[in-house]
Design a protein around this motif. Sequence first.
Motif, PDB file in Angstrom:
ATOM      1  N   SER A 170     -11.251   1.823   1.625  1.00 26.30           N
ATOM      2  CA  SER A 170     -10.316   1.167   0.710  1.00 26.30           C
ATOM      3  C   SER A 170     -10.319  -0.343   0.849  1.00 26.30           C
ATOM      4  N   GLN A 211       0.827  -1.205   0.000  1.00 30.34           N
ATOM      5  CA  GLN A 211       0.000   0.000   0.000  1.00 30.34           C
ATOM      6  C   GLN A 211       0.864   1.258   0.000  1.00 30.34           C
ATOM      7  N   GLY A 253      -3.042  -0.070  -3.948  1.00 20.56           N
ATOM      8  CA  GLY A 253      -3.429   0.152  -2.563  1.00 20.56           C
ATOM      9  C   GLY A 253      -4.733  -0.508  -2.169  1.00 20.56           C
TER      10      GLY A 253
END
Length: 306
Positions: free
Chosen positions: A228, A168, A175
């Motif tokens: 994310s 990441q 990521g």
Amino acid sequence: MGAGWLTGDVRGRALLTRRLGTEGARRLAASPSADAAIATLSAGPYGRSVRTGQSIAEAEHAVAATTLWHLRVLAGWQPREGSGLVRHLSGWFEIANVVEHARALAGQEPGGLFELGRLATAWARVAESGSPPALRAALTATPWEDPGEGTPAAVAVSMALSWASRVQAAVPEAGEWAAGGAALVVARQRFALGAELAEPVARRAVTMLGQHAGDGAWDAFVTGLRTSARWALADVAGPGELWRAENRWWARVSRDATVLVSRPRPGRAALLGVVAFLAIDAWRVRAALQVAARGGQALEMFDELG
């Protein structure tokens, strides 16, 4: 665009021809037996390491070893930045080696090791450890960080999270893959296996995934994930469907990789796509071997891979 990126891009696209692809993997899955599938593989793009007569486990390791060899070749043709990117993305192989070393230290029968070459980061140092506590200490002194314990399970989870965090940071283009993968690792450990994370590992999970990564029930865990990472577990009812979430993760990587390799200019993005496609193919081929071992009668399971 430097000459190194251009040369590396040419080499990467050549390696993409060394895949079975979705249809080829499906044909392999339809083989009447594992032996027949392995014989087919030995005569194809994975024939560098796959040999007729290998067991399923040996053939799966050989498929991964061939992929690692391709990554080593790919890294060797890249400029320095590209080589570093490949090294970060190849962390799975070093994790596999360390976990097998942990198994040996625990008195278990270890599997085969991978020849990492210049893609290694700390394997030479860690391989010298002679006990689980020494293994833990060795990892703590490297970027792989403290696993909390030196057991194979603890080492595997800890290194997976460290790998995701490092990817990441160093490969932001990947990521969300890293964050989603970390969420799957933690979910499997906590909810499928019913094992809590070691304290130093739990701290890293919270930093990467959110405050509920180390506590709470399933719903709180999923809804509390950072954006994310949450995509990997969205609409997953519970730990019994983690296999579907894993398939979703690979499908997302495949879609993204298609876009990345279509970029007209060589560079980091295209290289990331090549590495992803090589990994995806190996994953599909290893799954196809498992289906072939059932006489090709479970193709619907293979088709679930997407």
